[in-house]
Scaffold this motif. Structure first.
Motif, PDB file in Angstrom:
ATOM      1  N   PHE A  88       0.950  -1.046  -0.104  1.00  0.00           N
ATOM      2  CA  PHE A  88      -0.482  -0.235  -0.157  1.00  0.00           C
ATOM      3  C   PHE A  88       0.704   0.929  -0.621  1.00  0.00           C
ATOM      4  CE2 PHE A  88      -4.033  -1.833   1.120  1.00  0.00           C
ATOM      5  CZ  PHE A  88      -4.180  -2.329   1.353  1.00  0.00           C
ATOM      6  N   LEU A  92       0.171  11.814   1.973  1.00  0.00           N
ATOM      7  CA  LEU A  92      -0.347  12.950   2.658  1.00  0.00           C
ATOM      8  C   LEU A  92      -0.810  14.689   2.172  1.00  0.00           C
ATOM      9  CD1 LEU A  92      -1.417  14.028   5.513  1.00  0.00           C
ATOM     10  CD2 LEU A  92       1.062  15.059   5.611  1.00  0.00           C
ATOM     11  N   LYS A  99      -4.567  14.969   5.834  1.00  0.00           N
ATOM     12  CA  LYS A  99      -4.509  13.145   6.364  1.00  0.00           C
ATOM     13  C   LYS A  99      -4.300  12.626   5.407  1.00  0.00           C
ATOM     14  CE  LYS A  99      -9.545  13.204   5.968  1.00  0.00           C
ATOM     15  NZ  LYS A  99     -10.911  12.620   5.985  1.00  0.00           N
ATOM     16  N   VAL A 100      -3.343  10.947   5.844  1.00  0.00           N
ATOM     17  CA  VAL A 100      -3.423  10.444   4.843  1.00  0.00           C
ATOM     18  C   VAL A 100      -4.084   8.733   4.409  1.00  0.00           C
ATOM     19  CG1 VAL A 100      -1.498   8.117   4.594  1.00  0.00           C
ATOM     20  CG2 VAL A 100      -0.672   9.822   5.974  1.00  0.00           C
ATOM     21  N   PHE A 102      -4.915   6.206   1.760  1.00  0.00           N
ATOM     22  CA  PHE A 102      -4.037   5.213   1.067  1.00  0.00           C
ATOM     23  C   PHE A 102      -4.447   4.758  -0.234  1.00  0.00           C
ATOM     24  CE2 PHE A 102      -1.181   3.259   4.629  1.00  0.00           C
ATOM     25  CZ  PHE A 102      -1.794   3.572   6.151  1.00  0.00           C
ATOM     26  N   GLY A 103      -3.614   4.223  -0.647  1.00  0.00           N
ATOM     27  CA  GLY A 103      -4.025   3.676  -2.254  1.00  0.00           C
ATOM     28  C   GLY A 103      -5.202   2.695  -2.094  1.00  0.00           C
ATOM     29  N   THR A 104      -4.762   1.566  -2.851  1.00  0.00           N
ATOM     30  CA  THR A 104      -5.774   0.640  -3.875  1.00  0.00           C
ATOM     31  C   THR A 104      -5.195  -0.469  -2.842  1.00  0.00           C
ATOM     32  OG1 THR A 104      -5.794   0.806  -5.510  1.00  0.00           O
ATOM     33  CG2 THR A 104      -8.067   1.493  -4.870  1.00  0.00           C
ATOM     34  N   GLY A 105      -3.948  -0.845  -3.207  1.00  0.00           N
ATOM     35  CA  GLY A 105      -3.335  -2.178  -2.970  1.00  0.00           C
ATOM     36  C   GLY A 105      -2.576  -1.950  -4.124  1.00  0.00           C
TER      37      GLY A 105
ATOM     38  N   TYR B  35      -9.494   1.817  10.600  1.00  0.00           N
ATOM     39  CA  TYR B  35      -9.525   1.799   9.582  1.00  0.00           C
ATOM     40  C   TYR B  35     -10.437   0.505   9.245  1.00  0.00           C
ATOM     41  CZ  TYR B  35      -5.356   4.708   8.870  1.00  0.00           C
ATOM     42  OH  TYR B  35      -4.621   5.696   8.158  1.00  0.00           O
ATOM     43  N   GLN B  37     -11.221  -3.130   6.960  1.00  0.00           N
ATOM     44  CA  GLN B  37     -10.793  -3.555   5.614  1.00  0.00           C
ATOM     45  C   GLN B  37     -10.823  -4.846   5.209  1.00  0.00           C
ATOM     46  OE1 GLN B  37      -6.560  -4.892   5.950  1.00  0.00           O
ATOM     47  NE2 GLN B  37      -5.917  -4.537   3.612  1.00  0.00           N
ATOM     48  N   MET B  41      -8.251  -5.949   0.524  1.00  0.00           N
ATOM     49  CA  MET B  41      -8.484  -4.821  -0.102  1.00  0.00           C
ATOM     50  C   MET B  41      -8.134  -3.798   0.423  1.00  0.00           C
ATOM     51  SD  MET B  41     -10.834  -6.713  -2.619  1.00  0.00           S
ATOM     52  CE  MET B  41     -12.450  -4.918  -2.260  1.00  0.00           C
ATOM     53  N   GLU B  42      -9.112  -2.719   0.154  1.00  0.00           N
ATOM     54  CA  GLU B  42      -8.314  -1.600   0.578  1.00  0.00           C
ATOM     55  C   GLU B  42      -8.166  -1.378   2.452  1.00  0.00           C
ATOM     56  OE1 GLU B  42     -11.185   0.135  -2.923  1.00  0.00           O
ATOM     57  OE2 GLU B  42      -9.501   2.476  -1.197  1.00  0.00           O
ATOM     58  N   LEU B  43      -7.831  -0.388   2.607  1.00  0.00           N
ATOM     59  CA  LEU B  43      -7.897   0.539   3.661  1.00  0.00           C
ATOM     60  C   LEU B  43      -9.003   1.753   3.972  1.00  0.00           C
ATOM     61  CD1 LEU B  43      -4.260   0.511   4.546  1.00  0.00           C
ATOM     62  CD2 LEU B  43      -6.044  -1.215   6.056  1.00  0.00           C
ATOM     63  N   LEU B  45     -10.215   4.895   5.889  1.00  0.00           N
ATOM     64  CA  LEU B  45     -10.236   5.542   7.426  1.00  0.00           C
ATOM     65  C   LEU B  45     -11.914   5.395   7.568  1.00  0.00           C
ATOM     66  CD1 LEU B  45      -8.257   6.988   9.411  1.00  0.00           C
ATOM     67  CD2 LEU B  45      -8.763   8.785   8.233  1.00  0.00           C
ATOM     68  N   TYR B  48     -10.622   9.058  13.180  1.00  0.00           N
ATOM     69  CA  TYR B  48      -9.221   9.123  13.644  1.00  0.00           C
ATOM     70  C   TYR B  48      -9.118  10.469  14.380  1.00  0.00           C
ATOM     71  CZ  TYR B  48      -9.777  13.902  10.565  1.00  0.00           C
ATOM     72  OH  TYR B  48     -10.410  14.611   9.657  1.00  0.00           O
ATOM     73  N   TYR B  50      -7.308  13.162  16.808  1.00  0.00           N
ATOM     74  CA  TYR B  50      -5.539  14.061  17.242  1.00  0.00           C
ATOM     75  C   TYR B  50      -5.008  14.532  18.717  1.00  0.00           C
ATOM     76  CZ  TYR B  50      -5.754  14.695  11.903  1.00  0.00           C
ATOM     77  OH  TYR B  50      -5.378  13.850  10.123  1.00  0.00           O
ATOM     78  N   LYS B  57     -14.843  11.805  11.773  1.00  0.00           N
ATOM     79  CA  LYS B  57     -15.222  10.775  10.995  1.00  0.00           C
ATOM     80  C   LYS B  57     -14.126  11.381  10.135  1.00  0.00           C
ATOM     81  CE  LYS B  57     -19.959  10.914  11.984  1.00  0.00           C
ATOM     82  NZ  LYS B  57     -19.945   9.429  12.793  1.00  0.00           N
ATOM     83  N   GLY B  58     -13.873   9.677   9.113  1.00  0.00           N
ATOM     84  CA  GLY B  58     -12.554   9.729   8.606  1.00  0.00           C
ATOM     85  C   GLY B  58     -14.046   9.445   7.125  1.00  0.00           C
ATOM     86  N   ASP B  59     -13.188   8.831   5.950  1.00  0.00           N
ATOM     87  CA  ASP B  59     -13.317   9.493   4.315  1.00  0.00           C
ATOM     88  C   ASP B  59     -14.685   8.041   4.500  1.00  0.00           C
ATOM     89  OD1 ASP B  59      -9.937   9.523   4.034  1.00  0.00           O
ATOM     90  OD2 ASP B  59     -11.965  10.388   3.724  1.00  0.00           O
ATOM     91  N   LEU B  90      -8.887  -2.240  12.109  1.00  0.00           N
ATOM     92  CA  LEU B  90      -7.033  -2.254  12.340  1.00  0.00           C
ATOM     93  C   LEU B  90      -7.343  -0.428  12.658  1.00  0.00           C
ATOM     94  CD1 LEU B  90      -5.669  -3.315   8.938  1.00  0.00           C
ATOM     95  CD2 LEU B  90      -5.006  -3.815  10.725  1.00  0.00           C
ATOM     96  N   ILE B  97       0.729  13.656  11.590  1.00  0.00           N
ATOM     97  CA  ILE B  97       0.270  13.045  11.112  1.00  0.00           C
ATOM     98  C   ILE B  97       1.177  13.406   9.435  1.00  0.00           C
ATOM     99  CG2 ILE B  97      -1.211  14.463   9.302  1.00  0.00           C
ATOM    100  CD1 ILE B  97      -2.527  16.469  11.291  1.00  0.00           C
TER     101      ILE B  97
END
Lengths: 112, 112
Positions: A88, A92, A99-100, A102-105, B35, B37, B41-43, B45, B48, B50, B57-59, B90, B97
């Motif tokens: 992956f 950022l 926020k980071v 992540f790619g699709t892997g 995360y 998953q 498959m992809e992660l 978010l 989160y 800080y 809330k994430g994406d 996860l 960050i």
């Protein structure tokens, strides 16, 4: 929002062959991180790239960050069965998007 | 070795049950993440934080909720589990960050 795509999604290689995965962001990145997730495991950090055009090496792994800081690649020379897993990238966002993403892997299978 | 722990590792529960997934880290990191998953498959978010008393809330939209009352603890709660919540969750933390994230071993949740 920011999107990060990776290609290919899957790759099967014969042991000893080279492997490359590409990471492309829809926006300019502050940095790019690479992680490896073994089957059944959790992602483990490999490396971080920050500078435009940066290239870093870890033994058989070579990481590149594009000049425009929107893409990156991971190249493995002479794959081994221990390289099996999903790779992956995590980018950022620059500016206000802190926020980071992540790619699709890319799932790598190495055939002995 | 990363000092971030998730419990339980595996959980099978019935529909409608309330569950809390635990995540603790001993590195003093302010930044923590959840995360979701699906296998291979992809992660995604989903939440989160800080810092203490800060959660976002994430994406990926999620019916779960989180709290951050102590720096080291970032639990995730599902008030009423459904089969669609079946996935791996996860937890991760980072000092900043832009620095590497350390992932826990994950909780594999199955809702029947």
């Amino acid at each position: 929002g920011q999107q990060v795509m990776q290609i290919p999604q899957y790759q099967h290689v014969q042991e000893g062959e080279d492997f490359t995965t590409y990471c492309n962001s829809s926006t300019t990145l502050s940095n790019i991180q690479w992680y490896k997730q073994r089957p059944g495991g959790h992602p483990v950090f490999l490396i971080q790239l920050v500078k435009s055009g940066e290239v870093k090496k870890q033994k058989r792994l070579t990481f590149q960050f594009g000049e425009a800081k929107k893409n990156s690649s991971l190249h493995i020379t002479a794959t081994q069965t221990t390289d099996v897993g999903t790779y992956f990238c995590g980018g950022l966002g620059s500016g206000g998007y802190q926020k980071v993403t992540f790619g699709t892997g890319t799932k790598l299978q190495v055939i002995p | 070795e990363a000092d971030i722990y998730q419990t339980p590792r595996y959980l099978v529960i019935g529909t409608g049950k309330k569950i809390t997934l635990e995540c603790s880290q001993t590195m003093g990191h302010d930044k923590m993440y959840w995360y979701q998953q699906d296998p291979g498959m992809e992660l995604h978010l989903i939440h989160y934080s800080y810092g203490v008393n800060s959660t976002e809330k994430g994406d990926l939209s999620s019916e779960s909720t989180v709290s951050r009352i102590r720096t080291e603890h970032f639990p995730l709660t599902l008030e009423s589990a459904r089969p669609s919540h079946t996935s791996q969750y996860l937890c991760a933390s980072s000092e900043y960050i832009e620095t590497e994230a350390f992932f826990g071993q994950g909780t594999r949740l199955t809702v029947v």
